[in-house]
Design a protein around this motif. Structure first.
Motif, PDB file in Angstrom:
ATOM      1  N   ASP A  30       0.702  -1.085  -0.019  1.00  0.00           N
ATOM      2  CA  ASP A  30       0.045   0.056   0.014  1.00  0.00           C
ATOM      3  C   ASP A  30       0.763   1.250  -0.093  1.00  0.00           C
ATOM      4  N   ALA A  31       0.410   2.297  -0.501  1.00  0.00           N
ATOM      5  CA  ALA A  31       0.969   3.597  -0.631  1.00  0.00           C
ATOM      6  C   ALA A  31       0.397   4.781   0.008  1.00  0.00           C
ATOM      7  N   TRP A  37       4.776  10.355   1.041  1.00  0.00           N
ATOM      8  CA  TRP A  37       5.914  10.104   0.430  1.00  0.00           C
ATOM      9  C   TRP A  37       7.231  10.574   0.944  1.00  0.00           C
ATOM     10  N   GLN A  38       7.248  11.836   1.809  1.00  0.00           N
ATOM     11  CA  GLN A  38       8.219  12.235   2.594  1.00  0.00           C
ATOM     12  C   GLN A  38       8.500  11.262   3.648  1.00  0.00           C
ATOM     13  N   GLU A  39       7.496  10.713   4.428  1.00  0.00           N
ATOM     14  CA  GLU A  39       7.902   9.694   5.474  1.00  0.00           C
ATOM     15  C   GLU A  39       8.566   8.240   4.689  1.00  0.00           C
ATOM     16  N   PHE A  40       7.877   8.090   3.515  1.00  0.00           N
ATOM     17  CA  PHE A  40       8.544   6.889   2.980  1.00  0.00           C
ATOM     18  C   PHE A  40       9.931   7.184   2.735  1.00  0.00           C
ATOM     19  N   THR A  41      10.322   8.055   2.002  1.00  0.00           N
ATOM     20  CA  THR A  41      11.691   8.288   1.871  1.00  0.00           C
ATOM     21  C   THR A  41      12.793   8.362   2.714  1.00  0.00           C
ATOM     22  N   ALA A  42      11.915   9.206   4.012  1.00  0.00           N
ATOM     23  CA  ALA A  42      12.950   9.328   5.216  1.00  0.00           C
ATOM     24  C   ALA A  42      12.971   7.816   5.916  1.00  0.00           C
ATOM     25  N   GLY A  56       9.124  -3.690  -5.563  1.00  0.00           N
ATOM     26  CA  GLY A  56       7.737  -3.826  -5.970  1.00  0.00           C
ATOM     27  C   GLY A  56       6.713  -3.115  -5.095  1.00  0.00           C
ATOM     28  N   LEU A  57       5.403  -2.592  -5.373  1.00  0.00           N
ATOM     29  CA  LEU A  57       4.567  -2.302  -4.659  1.00  0.00           C
ATOM     30  C   LEU A  57       3.120  -3.089  -4.743  1.00  0.00           C
ATOM     31  N   VAL A  58       2.762  -3.749  -3.652  1.00  0.00           N
ATOM     32  CA  VAL A  58       1.531  -4.349  -3.803  1.00  0.00           C
ATOM     33  C   VAL A  58       0.318  -3.576  -3.132  1.00  0.00           C
ATOM     34  N   ILE A  67      -3.442   4.193  -2.409  1.00  0.00           N
ATOM     35  CA  ILE A  67      -2.526   4.478  -3.791  1.00  0.00           C
ATOM     36  C   ILE A  67      -1.712   5.676  -3.826  1.00  0.00           C
ATOM     37  N   GLY A  68      -1.903   6.423  -2.547  1.00  0.00           N
ATOM     38  CA  GLY A  68      -1.232   7.778  -2.563  1.00  0.00           C
ATOM     39  C   GLY A  68      -0.069   8.047  -3.523  1.00  0.00           C
TER      40      GLY A  68
END
Length: 239
Positions: A30-31, A37-42, A56-58, A67-68
């Protein structure tokens, strides 16, 4: 935030997404919302990784709050995005979903809407390309995630079982937090297309062995699948 070996969460109890981190790279489940995005890359940076390490992203299903940042990850880094075939059109924005809100409390609802707006929930970017999966598929991604079909919340809702992380990601097949009332604990998820089918689909988790049961909304659960399902059924409205 690390939950366990191989297992990380971004977001919070309102909206969450997950990372499975192995020596072979990262699988994202999930996205969340675009602003995650900022928390994801951090989180990746803290691990000495970048989005280029994601294999991959499921998606557990195709709703907006799952789906953000998926299309951004796909477009900028070439990461394939996997979704059940029955939800592919939903993830591409070709299906408009209308769900009744049901019961709500002003404070909790306002908090959910404020958080969603702050994290970009009002500017959804739909997928332009997806890879379709089916029930029973084992994906060639870090952690070898297995797809378990759980139709009900949406036609293509799935769970994603990753044995190496001792976890099953259930999206909105169930929840541990009602986002419009703030009520905690295992319960059926809100905004479900077919509530009866969603409850019946939980039978398909009977053969899944995992300590962690991880919903898209609510507190992570580490008391096993059987107890989670029992409590969700007990909390479901009685006919």
């Amino acid at each position: 935030m690390q939950l366990a070996q191989h297992l990380h969460r971004i977001g919070n109890d309102i909206v969450a997404a997950y990372l499975v981190v192995t020596d072979d790279g990262v699988t994202v489940v999930d996205a969340g919302l675009a602003g995650h995005w900022q928390e994801f890359t951090a989180e990746l940076t803290a691990l000495g990784l970048t989005p280029a390490d994601v294999r991959g992203l499921v998606l557990t299903h195709g709703d907006n709050d799952h789906i953000g940042f998926a299309e951004r990850l796909r477009r900028e880094y070439g990461v394939p995005v996997f979704v059940h075939g029955a939800d592919a059109a939903r993830a591409r924005g070709e299906v408009k979903v209308k769900n009744a809100m049901g019961r709500a409390k002003v404070g909790a609802t306002a908090g959910f809407l404020w958080y969603a707006a702050r994290k970009g929930g009002l500017r959804t970017t739909y997928l332009t390309e997806v890879s379709e999966v089916s029930d029973g598929d084992v994906l060639d991604l870090p952690g070898a995630p297995r797809v378990v079909g759980l139709p009900g919340h949406s036609p293509g809702s799935i769970a994603v079982h990753v044995p190496v992380a001792d976890a099953v990601f259930v999206g909105d097949a169930l929840t541990t937090r009602h986002v419009l009332t703030g009520q905690g604990g295992p319960q059926p998820a809100l905004f479900t297309d077919d509530a009866e089918q969603a409850l019946k689909s939980l039978d398909r988790l009977a053969d899944v062995e995992a300590t962690w049961v991880l919903p898209g909304h609510g507190t992570p659960w580490d008391r096993g699948v059987e107890e989670m399902v029992r409590q969700v059924r007990a909390a479901a409205p009685q006919k």
